[in-house]
Design an enzyme around this catalytic site. Structure first.
Site, PDB file in Angstrom:
ATOM      1  N   THR A  99       6.040   1.671  13.670  1.00  0.00           N
ATOM      2  CA  THR A  99       4.687   1.627  13.981  1.00  0.00           C
ATOM      3  C   THR A  99       4.469   1.975  15.336  1.00  0.00           C
ATOM      4  N   LYS A 115       9.441  -4.997  15.253  1.00  0.00           N
ATOM      5  CA  LYS A 115       9.331  -3.567  14.751  1.00  0.00           C
ATOM      6  C   LYS A 115      10.124  -2.561  15.912  1.00  0.00           C
ATOM      7  N   GLU A 123       2.331   0.106  17.146  1.00  0.00           N
ATOM      8  CA  GLU A 123       2.227  -1.101  17.818  1.00  0.00           C
ATOM      9  C   GLU A 123       3.491  -1.228  18.649  1.00  0.00           C
ATOM     10  N   TYR A 168       4.726  -8.801  16.100  1.00  0.00           N
ATOM     11  CA  TYR A 168       4.822  -7.811  15.111  1.00  0.00           C
ATOM     12  C   TYR A 168       5.604  -6.702  15.597  1.00  0.00           C
ATOM     13  N   TYR A 197       9.053 -15.814  11.279  1.00  0.00           N
ATOM     14  CA  TYR A 197       9.370 -15.054   9.817  1.00  0.00           C
ATOM     15  C   TYR A 197       9.151 -13.859   9.960  1.00  0.00           C
ATOM     16  N   GLN A 212       0.878  -1.267  -0.174  1.00  0.00           N
ATOM     17  CA  GLN A 212       0.007   0.048   0.051  1.00  0.00           C
ATOM     18  C   GLN A 212       0.871   1.295   0.036  1.00  0.00           C
ATOM     19  N   ASP A 213       1.725   1.522   0.990  1.00  0.00           N
ATOM     20  CA  ASP A 213       2.532   2.558   1.129  1.00  0.00           C
ATOM     21  C   ASP A 213       3.451   2.790   0.039  1.00  0.00           C
ATOM     22  N   ALA A 240       7.862  -5.491   5.187  1.00  0.00           N
ATOM     23  CA  ALA A 240       7.489  -6.045   6.225  1.00  0.00           C
ATOM     24  C   ALA A 240       6.255  -7.077   6.059  1.00  0.00           C
ATOM     25  N   ARG A 291      -5.357  -0.361   0.611  1.00  0.00           N
ATOM     26  CA  ARG A 291      -5.183  -1.321   1.749  1.00  0.00           C
ATOM     27  C   ARG A 291      -5.316  -2.877   1.436  1.00  0.00           C
ATOM     28  N   HIS A 315      -3.028   3.561   8.865  1.00  0.00           N
ATOM     29  CA  HIS A 315      -3.211   4.293   7.578  1.00  0.00           C
ATOM     30  C   HIS A 315      -3.722   3.464   6.635  1.00  0.00           C
TER      31      HIS A 315
HETATM   32  P1  NAP Z   1       1.757  -3.871   2.849  1.00  0.00           P
HETATM   33  O1  NAP Z   1       0.637  -3.295   2.246  1.00  0.00           O
HETATM   34  O2  NAP Z   1       1.721  -5.210   3.670  1.00  0.00           O
HETATM   35  O3  NAP Z   1       3.298  -3.995   2.268  1.00  0.00           O
HETATM   36  C1  NAP Z   1       4.386  -4.574   2.812  1.00  0.00           C
HETATM   37  C2  NAP Z   1       5.402  -4.305   1.595  1.00  0.00           C
HETATM   38  O4  NAP Z   1       6.341  -5.296   1.979  1.00  0.00           O
HETATM   39  C3  NAP Z   1       4.755  -5.431   0.221  1.00  0.00           C
HETATM   40  O5  NAP Z   1       5.552  -4.793  -0.660  1.00  0.00           O
HETATM   41  C4  NAP Z   1       5.352  -6.714   0.609  1.00  0.00           C
HETATM   42  O6  NAP Z   1       5.726  -7.471  -0.410  1.00  0.00           O
HETATM   43  C5  NAP Z   1       6.775  -6.302   1.210  1.00  0.00           C
HETATM   44  N1  NAP Z   1       7.488  -7.528   1.691  1.00  0.00           N
HETATM   45  C6  NAP Z   1       7.014  -8.359   2.692  1.00  0.00           C
HETATM   46  N2  NAP Z   1       8.043  -9.205   3.178  1.00  0.00           N
HETATM   47  C7  NAP Z   1       9.000  -8.955   2.471  1.00  0.00           C
HETATM   48  C8  NAP Z   1      10.374  -9.421   2.299  1.00  0.00           C
HETATM   49  N3  NAP Z   1      10.635 -10.496   3.166  1.00  0.00           N
HETATM   50  N4  NAP Z   1      11.151  -8.726   1.509  1.00  0.00           N
HETATM   51  C9  NAP Z   1      10.902  -7.844   0.657  1.00  0.00           C
HETATM   52  N5  NAP Z   1       9.736  -7.435   0.659  1.00  0.00           N
HETATM   53  C10 NAP Z   1       8.845  -7.711   1.599  1.00  0.00           C
HETATM   54  O7  NAP Z   1       2.208  -2.771   4.268  1.00  0.00           O
HETATM   55  P2  NAP Z   1       1.836  -1.283   4.160  1.00  0.00           P
HETATM   56  O8  NAP Z   1       0.354  -0.972   4.822  1.00  0.00           O
HETATM   57  O9  NAP Z   1       2.244  -0.735   2.760  1.00  0.00           O
HETATM   58  O10 NAP Z   1       3.009  -0.664   5.318  1.00  0.00           O
HETATM   59  C11 NAP Z   1       4.375  -0.275   4.795  1.00  0.00           C
HETATM   60  C12 NAP Z   1       5.217  -0.350   5.921  1.00  0.00           C
HETATM   61  O11 NAP Z   1       4.828   0.510   7.008  1.00  0.00           O
HETATM   62  C13 NAP Z   1       5.294  -1.786   6.647  1.00  0.00           C
HETATM   63  O12 NAP Z   1       6.697  -2.035   7.158  1.00  0.00           O
HETATM   64  C14 NAP Z   1       4.552  -1.834   7.902  1.00  0.00           C
HETATM   65  O13 NAP Z   1       4.706  -2.795   8.807  1.00  0.00           O
HETATM   66  C15 NAP Z   1       4.558  -0.523   8.358  1.00  0.00           C
HETATM   67  N6  NAP Z   1       3.445   0.269   8.902  1.00  0.00           N
HETATM   68  C16 NAP Z   1       2.369   0.250   8.321  1.00  0.00           C
HETATM   69  C17 NAP Z   1       1.101   0.842   8.750  1.00  0.00           C
HETATM   70  C18 NAP Z   1      -0.037   1.003   8.347  1.00  0.00           C
HETATM   71  O14 NAP Z   1      -1.274   1.205   9.066  1.00  0.00           O
HETATM   72  N7  NAP Z   1      -0.353   0.735   6.956  1.00  0.00           N
HETATM   73  C19 NAP Z   1       1.314   1.575  10.170  1.00  0.00           C
HETATM   74  C20 NAP Z   1       2.383   1.541  10.676  1.00  0.00           C
HETATM   75  C21 NAP Z   1       3.596   0.982  10.087  1.00  0.00           C
HETATM   76  P3  NAP Z   1       4.408  -8.523  -1.292  1.00  0.00           P
HETATM   77  O15 NAP Z   1       3.547  -7.485  -2.036  1.00  0.00           O
HETATM   78  O16 NAP Z   1       5.247  -9.260  -2.185  1.00  0.00           O
HETATM   79  O17 NAP Z   1       3.879  -9.070  -0.039  1.00  0.00           O
HETATM   80  O1  F7E Z   2      -6.847  -4.460  13.199  1.00  0.00           O
HETATM   81  C1  F7E Z   2      -9.591  -5.509  14.992  1.00  0.00           C
HETATM   82  C2  F7E Z   2      -8.110  -5.982  15.564  1.00  0.00           C
HETATM   83  O2  F7E Z   2      -5.463  -5.820  11.410  1.00  0.00           O
HETATM   84  C3  F7E Z   2      -7.458  -3.340  13.626  1.00  0.00           C
HETATM   85  C4  F7E Z   2      -1.134  -2.837  10.508  1.00  0.00           C
HETATM   86  O3  F7E Z   2      -1.172  -1.771   9.360  1.00  0.00           O
HETATM   87  O4  F7E Z   2      -1.598  -0.887  11.942  1.00  0.00           O
HETATM   88  C5  F7E Z   2      -2.087  -2.291  11.443  1.00  0.00           C
HETATM   89  O5  F7E Z   2      -2.309  -2.913  12.459  1.00  0.00           O
HETATM   90  C6  F7E Z   2      -8.241  -3.772  14.725  1.00  0.00           C
HETATM   91  C7  F7E Z   2      -7.317  -4.829  15.697  1.00  0.00           C
HETATM   92  O6  F7E Z   2      -4.637  -3.318  12.035  1.00  0.00           O
HETATM   93  C8  F7E Z   2     -10.765  -8.001  12.793  1.00  0.00           C
HETATM   94  O7  F7E Z   2      -7.955  -7.072  16.497  1.00  0.00           O
HETATM   95  C9  F7E Z   2     -11.443  -7.106  14.714  1.00  0.00           C
HETATM   96  O8  F7E Z   2      -7.486  -4.038  17.278  1.00  0.00           O
HETATM   97  O9  F7E Z   2      -6.708  -3.395  10.437  1.00  0.00           O
HETATM   98  P1  F7E Z   2      -6.005  -4.494  11.828  1.00  0.00           P
HETATM   99  P2  F7E Z   2      -3.474  -3.463  13.150  1.00  0.00           P
HETATM  100  O10 F7E Z   2      -3.680  -4.757  14.057  1.00  0.00           O
HETATM  101  O11 F7E Z   2      -4.041  -2.156  14.017  1.00  0.00           O
HETATM  102  C10 F7E Z   2      -0.443  -1.014  12.518  1.00  0.00           C
HETATM  103  C11 F7E Z   2      -0.118   0.409  13.041  1.00  0.00           C
HETATM  104  C12 F7E Z   2       0.823  -1.435  11.821  1.00  0.00           C
HETATM  105  O12 F7E Z   2       1.890  -0.999  11.974  1.00  0.00           O
HETATM  106  C13 F7E Z   2       0.230  -2.872  10.856  1.00  0.00           C
HETATM  107  O13 F7E Z   2       1.220  -3.098   9.916  1.00  0.00           O
HETATM  108  O14 F7E Z   2      -9.248  -4.358  14.403  1.00  0.00           O
HETATM  109  N1  F7E Z   2      -9.923  -6.685  14.230  1.00  0.00           N
HETATM  110  N2  F7E Z   2     -11.793  -8.101  13.783  1.00  0.00           N
HETATM  111  C14 F7E Z   2      -9.905  -7.310  13.225  1.00  0.00           C
HETATM  112  N3  F7E Z   2      -8.846  -7.055  12.581  1.00  0.00           N
HETATM  113  C15 F7E Z   2      -8.631  -7.906  11.422  1.00  0.00           C
HETATM  114  N4  F7E Z   2      -7.328  -7.630  10.563  1.00  0.00           N
HETATM  115  N5  F7E Z   2      -9.650  -8.843  10.784  1.00  0.00           N
HETATM  116  C16 F7E Z   2     -10.653  -8.862  11.720  1.00  0.00           C
HETATM  117  O15 F7E Z   2     -11.424  -9.767  11.283  1.00  0.00           O
END
Ligand code: NAP
Ligand code: F7E
Length: 352
Positions: A133, A161, A135, A157, A101, A14-15, A88, A192, A187
């Site tokens: 993050t 991180k 988290e 996770y 992993y 996504q990002d 990630a 997403r 975000h």
């Molecule tokens: P995402 O959609 O899950 O994208 C993760 C990216 O990492 C994908 O391109 C994935 O490749 C790649 N990847 C996974 N494992 C890898 C590996 N072993 N080697 C190389 N690339 C790998 O996550 P996102 O929402 O864009 O988030 C971007 C980053 O910000 C992540 O590090 C996430 O943990 C962090 N983050 C996200 C949020 C959020 O709310 N979105 C908040 C805080 C921090 P594939 O497409 O092949 O799977």
């Molecule tokens: O869950 C609850 C779940 O998986 C949000 C990642 O981008 O943000 C993300 O992590 C909430 C949690 O995001 C379901 O238990 C209920 O309380 O959308 P989520 P996350 O866990 O907050 C942080 C900042 C990151 O860094 C991460 O990479 O929703 N929930 N029922 C559920 N969540 C999911 N996924 N599925 C359900 O069925």
């Protein structure tokens, strides 16, 4: 003027896709690292990627942060000005099942990049961004969270991180590498991943409306998150690397909502009237109060299910990004309702 070169690990995510757009618009040459997968899945960046035989400012290379020789070689060959580590295993729930992993990718993956920069960039010109993050705060009591808050991660996770957060700071302090953490709160966007709560809820309820799925099954409805728009948040990532000194920044909207608020909002936007009830196990479910689409009055449309609860949960996340506002002049402008409406409109177009 020489174009800047950026190397983006995680460009297919996504990002990564929004960041690539932003960097290309700023006239960077962008190298993106994609993983080898049995099916090609570059959907999020197809619109900005040209045929490999045409001249383009976006170049894709195979790679994986679990492979040091690959990471080292990419940095050696590309010699980027800026390295963004967005790669990630980013799903918190899945990290309980894939704990090792997740550590290999989200912890040691970062270390591999930092080590390659330390060894190769003797002049200390490269800049490194680490996707940290909210988290890492876990259930730490003092809210809203800022850069000085205590870290108490509660998942594999979050813990993985946190290692990367500290390594980024360690390499900055020990080796004078320009290495910064963006501590981003949740975000979302139309891009997403489909198993995060926002997208899962939207897609699920549209399918229920169309009669393609009977009911949406969810876990914890009580947890609260500070949800922002990914497009705005990647702008903060770039700004963090343009700041004159390396530093760490919290990036958040400063407002939070519960998962139940999110479900209620999506139901309202889809004009599905509903009422919440509890079963004998105290699990909640919602029934429809109107006939709409393929939904019949009294149908159970949302149901809590034990399998979607996590072994441990972050209950309440809310961020304080005053530092980013003051120093980077960054602030979130898109509110929760606008974000969810944009996501619903996008999925309605592609699913209906
Ligand atoms: P995402 O959609 O899950 O994208 C993760 C990216 O990492 C994908 O391109 C994935 O490749 C790649 N990847 C996974 N494992 C890898 C590996 N072993 N080697 C190389 N690339 C790998 O996550 P996102 O929402 O864009 O988030 C971007 C980053 O910000 C992540 O590090 C996430 O943990 C962090 N983050 C996200 C949020 C959020 O709310 N979105 C908040 C805080 C921090 P594939 O497409 O092949 O799977
Ligand atoms: O869950 C609850 C779940 O998986 C949000 C990642 O981008 O943000 C993300 O992590 C909430 C949690 O995001 C379901 O238990 C209920 O309380 O959308 P989520 P996350 O866990 O907050 C942080 C900042 C990151 O860094 C991460 O990479 O929703 N929930 N029922 C559920 N969540 C999911 N996924 N599925 C359900 O069925």
């Amino acid at each position: 003027m020489k174009k800047k070169i950026a190397l983006v690990f995680g460009i297919t995510g996504q990002d990564g896709s929004y960041l690539a757009e932003l960097l290309l618009n700023k006239n960077y040459i962008v190298y993106g690292v994609k993983r080898r997968t049995s099916l090609i899945h570059t959907t999020r960046i197809d619109h900005i990627y040209k045929d490999v035989h045409l001249k383009s400012n976006l170049i894709l290379r195979y790679g994986d942060v679990t492979d040091f020789s690959n990471v080292f070689n990419l940095i050696y060959q590309i010699k980027p000005d800026e390295v963004y580590n967005l790669a990630a295993q980013s799903n918190v729930g899945v990290s309980f099942e894939l704990a090792e992993y997740t550590a290999q990718t989200d912890s040691i993956g970062t270390l591999r990049i930092l080590e390659a920069i330390r060894i190769l960039d003797k002049k200390r010109k490269m800049k490194f961004y680490q996707a940290s993050t909210s988290e890492i705060f876990g259930n730490s009591p003092e809210k809203p969270y800022n850069e000085k808050s205590k870290f108490e991660p509660v998942s594999p996770y979050g813990t993985a991180k946190l290692y990367s957060y500290w390594m980024t700071r360690n390499y900055r302090d020990a080796y004078s590498i320009f290495a910064s953490n963006g501590i981003l709160f949740n975000h979302e966007s139309p891009r997403r991943g489909e198993n995060f709560i926002s997208r899962k809820t939207i897609i699920g309820l549209i399918k229920v409306l169309k009669g393609e799925q009977k009911c949406l099954h969810l876990g914890n409805l009580k947890s609260k998150r500070d949800w922002g728009h990914a497009k705005e948040f990647v702008n903060a990532q770039w700004k963090i690397l343009q700041h004159k000194i390396p530093d760490d920044f919290v990036i958040a909207t400063g407002k939070n909502h519960s998962v139940k608020d999110l479900v209620n909002l999506v139901l309202k936007k889809l004009n599905i009237k509903h009422k919440w009830k509890k079963d004998k196990n105290n699990l909640e479910y919602a029934i429809a109060l109107n006939n709409i689409g393929q939904i019949k009055k009294s149908q159970i449309i949302v149901k809590q299910e034990k399998r979607y609860f996590r072994p441990n949960e972050v209950h309440n996340l809310i961020g304080d990004s005053r530092k980013a506002k003051k120093i980077l002049k960054w602030k979130s402008m898109i509110n929760f309702e606008q974000l969810i409406s944009e996501m619903i409109d996008s999925d309605l177009k592609s699913i209906m």
